[in-house]
Design a protein around this motif. Structure first.
Motif, PDB file in Angstrom:
ATOM      1  N   LYS A  98       0.774  -1.095  -0.074  1.00  0.00           N
ATOM      2  CA  LYS A  98      -0.049   0.180   0.013  1.00  0.00           C
ATOM      3  C   LYS A  98       0.940   1.023  -0.146  1.00  0.00           C
ATOM      4  O   LYS A  98       1.814   1.365   0.630  1.00  0.00           O
ATOM      5  N   LYS A  99       0.675   2.093  -0.694  1.00  0.00           N
ATOM      6  CA  LYS A  99       1.265   3.507  -1.062  1.00  0.00           C
ATOM      7  C   LYS A  99       0.405   4.332   0.170  1.00  0.00           C
ATOM      8  O   LYS A  99      -0.518   4.336   0.356  1.00  0.00           O
ATOM      9  N   LEU A 100       1.242   4.849   0.991  1.00  0.00           N
ATOM     10  CA  LEU A 100       0.868   5.625   2.229  1.00  0.00           C
ATOM     11  C   LEU A 100       1.464   7.085   2.377  1.00  0.00           C
ATOM     12  O   LEU A 100       2.528   7.248   2.491  1.00  0.00           O
ATOM     13  N   PRO A 101       0.356   8.063   2.014  1.00  0.00           N
ATOM     14  CA  PRO A 101       0.947   9.439   2.423  1.00  0.00           C
ATOM     15  C   PRO A 101       1.012   9.422   4.027  1.00  0.00           C
ATOM     16  O   PRO A 101       0.383   8.789   4.809  1.00  0.00           O
ATOM     17  N   SER A 102       2.023  10.137   4.399  1.00  0.00           N
ATOM     18  CA  SER A 102       2.745   9.951   5.805  1.00  0.00           C
ATOM     19  C   SER A 102       3.144  11.454   6.307  1.00  0.00           C
ATOM     20  O   SER A 102       3.496  12.186   5.668  1.00  0.00           O
ATOM     21  N   LYS A 103       2.750  11.634   7.705  1.00  0.00           N
ATOM     22  CA  LYS A 103       3.257  12.542   8.468  1.00  0.00           C
ATOM     23  C   LYS A 103       4.002  12.022   9.846  1.00  0.00           C
ATOM     24  O   LYS A 103       3.353  11.177  10.456  1.00  0.00           O
ATOM     25  N   ILE A 104       5.054  12.532   9.913  1.00  0.00           N
ATOM     26  CA  ILE A 104       5.702  12.538  11.272  1.00  0.00           C
ATOM     27  C   ILE A 104       5.690  13.708  12.143  1.00  0.00           C
ATOM     28  O   ILE A 104       6.320  14.810  11.663  1.00  0.00           O
ATOM     29  N   TYR A 105       5.267  13.745  13.280  1.00  0.00           N
ATOM     30  CA  TYR A 105       5.400  14.986  14.143  1.00  0.00           C
ATOM     31  C   TYR A 105       6.162  14.730  15.362  1.00  0.00           C
ATOM     32  O   TYR A 105       6.554  13.823  15.572  1.00  0.00           O
ATOM     33  N   SER A 106       6.903  15.952  15.630  1.00  0.00           N
ATOM     34  CA  SER A 106       7.596  15.850  16.783  1.00  0.00           C
ATOM     35  C   SER A 106       7.196  17.061  17.814  1.00  0.00           C
ATOM     36  O   SER A 106       6.899  18.144  17.445  1.00  0.00           O
ATOM     37  N   VAL A 107       7.326  16.766  18.923  1.00  0.00           N
ATOM     38  CA  VAL A 107       7.358  17.654  20.404  1.00  0.00           C
ATOM     39  C   VAL A 107       8.318  18.648  20.265  1.00  0.00           C
ATOM     40  O   VAL A 107       8.259  19.617  21.178  1.00  0.00           O
ATOM     41  N   GLN A 108       9.268  18.356  19.712  1.00  0.00           N
ATOM     42  CA  GLN A 108      10.486  19.377  19.539  1.00  0.00           C
ATOM     43  C   GLN A 108      10.597  20.075  18.598  1.00  0.00           C
ATOM     44  O   GLN A 108      10.658  19.557  17.380  1.00  0.00           O
ATOM     45  N   GLU A 109      11.327  21.253  18.475  1.00  0.00           N
ATOM     46  CA  GLU A 109      11.777  21.992  17.223  1.00  0.00           C
ATOM     47  C   GLU A 109      12.851  21.030  16.519  1.00  0.00           C
ATOM     48  O   GLU A 109      13.759  20.393  17.179  1.00  0.00           O
ATOM     49  N   GLY A 110      12.930  21.140  15.125  1.00  0.00           N
ATOM     50  CA  GLY A 110      13.985  20.355  14.437  1.00  0.00           C
ATOM     51  C   GLY A 110      14.023  20.928  12.930  1.00  0.00           C
ATOM     52  O   GLY A 110      13.263  21.657  12.487  1.00  0.00           O
ATOM     53  N   SER A 111      15.276  20.539  12.297  1.00  0.00           N
ATOM     54  CA  SER A 111      15.569  20.704  10.985  1.00  0.00           C
ATOM     55  C   SER A 111      15.573  19.589  10.232  1.00  0.00           C
ATOM     56  O   SER A 111      15.844  18.342  10.623  1.00  0.00           O
ATOM     57  N   ALA A 112      15.093  19.829   8.896  1.00  0.00           N
ATOM     58  CA  ALA A 112      15.081  18.832   7.771  1.00  0.00           C
ATOM     59  C   ALA A 112      16.765  18.338   7.345  1.00  0.00           C
ATOM     60  O   ALA A 112      16.764  17.293   6.750  1.00  0.00           O
ATOM     61  N   ALA A 113      17.434  19.067   7.647  1.00  0.00           N
ATOM     62  CA  ALA A 113      18.799  18.947   7.098  1.00  0.00           C
ATOM     63  C   ALA A 113      19.533  17.768   7.302  1.00  0.00           C
ATOM     64  O   ALA A 113      20.120  17.161   6.512  1.00  0.00           O
ATOM     65  N   ASP A 114      19.152  17.244   8.725  1.00  0.00           N
ATOM     66  CA  ASP A 114      19.726  16.156   9.166  1.00  0.00           C
ATOM     67  C   ASP A 114      18.913  14.743   9.055  1.00  0.00           C
ATOM     68  O   ASP A 114      19.278  13.678   9.397  1.00  0.00           O
ATOM     69  N   ILE A 115      18.116  14.872   8.189  1.00  0.00           N
ATOM     70  CA  ILE A 115      17.130  13.553   8.062  1.00  0.00           C
ATOM     71  C   ILE A 115      17.899  12.882   6.737  1.00  0.00           C
ATOM     72  O   ILE A 115      17.504  13.095   5.556  1.00  0.00           O
ATOM     73  N   TRP A 116      18.305  11.604   6.967  1.00  0.00           N
ATOM     74  CA  TRP A 116      19.050  10.809   6.029  1.00  0.00           C
ATOM     75  C   TRP A 116      18.142  10.325   5.001  1.00  0.00           C
ATOM     76  O   TRP A 116      18.724   9.990   3.901  1.00  0.00           O
ATOM     77  N   TRP A 117      16.942   9.972   5.245  1.00  0.00           N
ATOM     78  CA  TRP A 117      15.963   9.396   4.246  1.00  0.00           C
ATOM     79  C   TRP A 117      15.123  10.272   3.504  1.00  0.00           C
ATOM     80  O   TRP A 117      14.211   9.793   2.784  1.00  0.00           O
ATOM     81  N   LYS A 118      15.271  11.607   3.537  1.00  0.00           N
ATOM     82  CA  LYS A 118      14.482  12.437   2.612  1.00  0.00           C
ATOM     83  C   LYS A 118      14.703  12.343   1.409  1.00  0.00           C
ATOM     84  O   LYS A 118      13.555  12.677   0.725  1.00  0.00           O
ATOM     85  N   ASP A 119      15.692  11.704   0.946  1.00  0.00           N
ATOM     86  CA  ASP A 119      15.751  11.572  -0.572  1.00  0.00           C
ATOM     87  C   ASP A 119      15.507  10.006  -1.019  1.00  0.00           C
ATOM     88  O   ASP A 119      15.529   9.767  -2.083  1.00  0.00           O
ATOM     89  N   LEU A 120      15.252   9.285  -0.068  1.00  0.00           N
ATOM     90  CA  LEU A 120      14.884   7.950  -0.359  1.00  0.00           C
ATOM     91  C   LEU A 120      13.295   7.903  -0.448  1.00  0.00           C
ATOM     92  O   LEU A 120      12.934   7.221  -1.417  1.00  0.00           O
ATOM     93  N   VAL A 121      12.414   8.388   0.413  1.00  0.00           N
ATOM     94  CA  VAL A 121      10.937   8.231   0.650  1.00  0.00           C
ATOM     95  C   VAL A 121      10.579   9.300  -0.706  1.00  0.00           C
ATOM     96  O   VAL A 121      11.479   9.821  -1.243  1.00  0.00           O
ATOM     97  N   ARG A 122       9.376   8.931  -0.943  1.00  0.00           N
ATOM     98  CA  ARG A 122       8.804   9.892  -2.190  1.00  0.00           C
ATOM     99  C   ARG A 122       7.991  11.062  -1.548  1.00  0.00           C
ATOM    100  O   ARG A 122       7.457  10.940  -0.516  1.00  0.00           O
ATOM    101  N   ASP A 123       8.077  12.140  -2.251  1.00  0.00           N
ATOM    102  CA  ASP A 123       7.225  13.435  -1.882  1.00  0.00           C
ATOM    103  C   ASP A 123       7.654  14.015  -0.577  1.00  0.00           C
ATOM    104  O   ASP A 123       6.605  14.426   0.394  1.00  0.00           O
TER     105      ASP A 123
END
Length: 373
Positions: A98-123
Motif C-alpha cells: 500500500k502506498k501511504l501518504p505520511s506525516k511524522i510529528y515532533s514535540v521538539q523543534e527540528g531541522s530537515a537538514a539532518d534527515i538521512w532518508w528524505k531523498d529515499l522516500v517519495r514526496d
C-alpha cells in the motif's frame, strides 16, 4: 538412433531455519536466482498459517517502511533500507503493498537538514505550522509503504511452494538436527530470530526482545501513516505513538495502532490499561478514531527480535559435533556424533526492522550463499 540425455546435475540442499519475513525472502531470492540451483527446504516451528502464535514476531510487526536512526549512521544498514524500500515501492501495483501518504510529528523543534532518508522516500516536504497538532512544534510529510503480514507472508509461501520449495514444521533445538537434510554439500540459513538465543550451535546471548503491543482497527477514514517522532521512547516508559494503514482483501480499511517499545520485556500477556493508553494517544493525532464507525478488530502483543551491536548477517563454519555452553542438553536434541563442518549463513536480530530490511538483507544473504558454493 537414440541419444542419451546428459545426466541431471543434483541440486545442492539449502535449508532455511525460520519462516518469518526474512527467512522466506531469502528463500524466495535463492529460488528465483538463475545463477544458482538449490533444493530448498523451510524448517520452522511457526509457519505463515500460524498468525495467532506469539512464538514469533512476523505476524505482529508494523510491516511498513518507517525511518530508523541506524540507516543514517551505518552504511550497510542504510543499503538494506534503500533496496527494500525501492523493491516494495515497485510492488505497489500488485496490491500486496500500500502506498501511504505520511506525516511524522515532533514535540521538539527540528531541522530537515539532518534527515538521512528524505531523498529515499517519495514526496518529502516540511510541514507548515498550520498542519501541526497543537502539542507539536515540527513535522514532515512524505510517501511510504506498508504490507499486511496476514496476506504478505502467505503470498511468499505460495510463491515458494510453486517453485518446489518444501515446508517442514519442526521445533529445532540444535543445528545439528538438520545434518541429515544438509548432507555433505548443503548450506543452512539461520533466520531463527529470537530462537537463536537458545538453539545449540548459536546460543547468541546478545539477543533481546522489544515488547510491542498494538490494536488493529477498521475505519475508512484512516489512510495516512501518522506518528510521533520516536526518540521520546526512553523518556515515556517505552510508549510509542503510530498509526499504520494496511492493504488487505480479507479486511479492507484496516490500520495498526501502536504501541509500546519496551526493551528487554518478555511479557506476551495483554495489558488493557496499555491498550487504552495506545488508543487515547493515537486519537490525539487522528481524532476520527473516536467516530462510531471505528471497529476494534484485534489486540496484539509481540516481541521484536533485537540484538546488541546490530543484526547478524554473516557466514560461519561450525565444527561437528556441536558443543553447547551448558550440560543440560535434552537427550534427543542433537544430531549425534557426526564429525565434519557445517556452513551456516546467519540472518537474524533485526529488531523492529524485519520487513523494511528484508529484501536488502536477503540479497546479501544470497550473495553469501553464492560465495560459499
Amino acid at each position: 538412433m537414440t541419444t542419451q540425455s546428459e545426466p541431471e546435475i543434483p541440486h545442492r540442499p539449502l535449508v532455511v531455519l525460520g519462516a518469518g519475513v526474512v527467512g522466506l525472502t531469502i528463500a524466495y531470492l535463492a529460488a528465483t536466482d538463475p545463477q544458482i540451483s538449490f533444493k530448498i527446504s523451510i524448517v520452522a516451528r511457526d509457519m505463515p498459517e500460524d498468525m495467532d502464535s506469539q512464538a514469533w514476531a512476523s505476524p505482529y510487526a508494523g510491516a511498513n517502511w518507517s525511518p530508523m536512526p541506524m540507516g543514517g549512521v551505518d552504511e550497510r544498514h542504510g543499503g538494506w533500507e534503500r533496496k527494500t524500500f525501492n523493491k516494495l515501492w515497485d510492488m505497489i501495483p500488485t496490491g500486496l503493498v500500500k502506498k501511504l501518504p505520511s506525516k511524522i510529528y515532533s514535540v521538539q523543534e527540528g531541522s530537515a537538514a539532518d534527515i538521512w532518508w528524505k531523498d529515499l522516500v517519495r514526496d518529502f516536504r516540511v510541514l507548515s505550522p498550520s498542519e501541526l497538532p497543537e502539542t507539536c512544534k515540527a513535522g514532515v510529510a512524505f510517501s511510504t509503504i506498508s504490507v499486511n503480514p496476514s496476506e504478505y507472508l502467505p503470498w511468499l509461501q505460495s510463491e515458494l511452494l510453486s517453485r518446489g520449495v518444501t515446508f517442514e514444521r519442526r521445533h529445532v533445538r540444535s543445528l545439528d538436527e538438520l545434518t541429515s537434510m544438509l548432507g555433505e554439500q548443503g548450506i543452512l540459513v539461520n533466520a531463527a530470530s529470537l530462537g537463536s538465543k537458545s538453539i545449540i550451535g548459536v546460543e547468541d546471548d546478545k539477543l533481546y526482545p522489544i515488547r510491542g503491543q498494538s490494536i488493529l482497527v477498521q475505519t475508512p477514514r484512516l489512510q495516512e501513516f501518522l506518528a510521533l517522532k520516536g526518540d521520546e521512547y526512553s523518556s515515556s516508559g517505552g510508549e510509542a505513538t503510530y498509526i499504520i494503514p494496511r492493504p488487505g482483501n480479507t479486511h479492507s480499511d484496516t490500520a495498526l495502532l501502536g504501541g509500546t517499545f519496551q526493551v528487554g520485556n518478555w511479557d506476551t500477556s495483554l495489558d488493557m490499561k496499555t491498550a487504552q493508553g495506545i488508543f487515547e494517544r493515537c486519537s490525539t493525532i487522528a481524532p476520527c478514531l473516536k467516530d462510531k464507525d471505528t471497529k476494534i478488530l484485534k489486540h496484539s502483543v509481540g516481541l521484536r527480535p533485537a540484538r546488541q551491536g546490530g543484526p547478524r548477517v554473516e557466514v560461519e563454519r561450525l565444527d561437528l559435533p556441536l558443543r553447547s555452553s551448558h550440560d543440560l542438553v535434552p537427550w534427543n536434541a542433537t544430531g549425534g556424533d557426526k564429525s565434519g563442518k557445517m556452513t551456516v549463513v546467519h540472518a537474524y536480530g533485526f529488531g523492529p526492522c524485519g520487513y523494511q530490511l528484508s529484501w536488502g538483507v536477503a540479497e546479501e544473504a544470497v550473495n553469501l550463499l553464492k560465495a560459499n558454493l
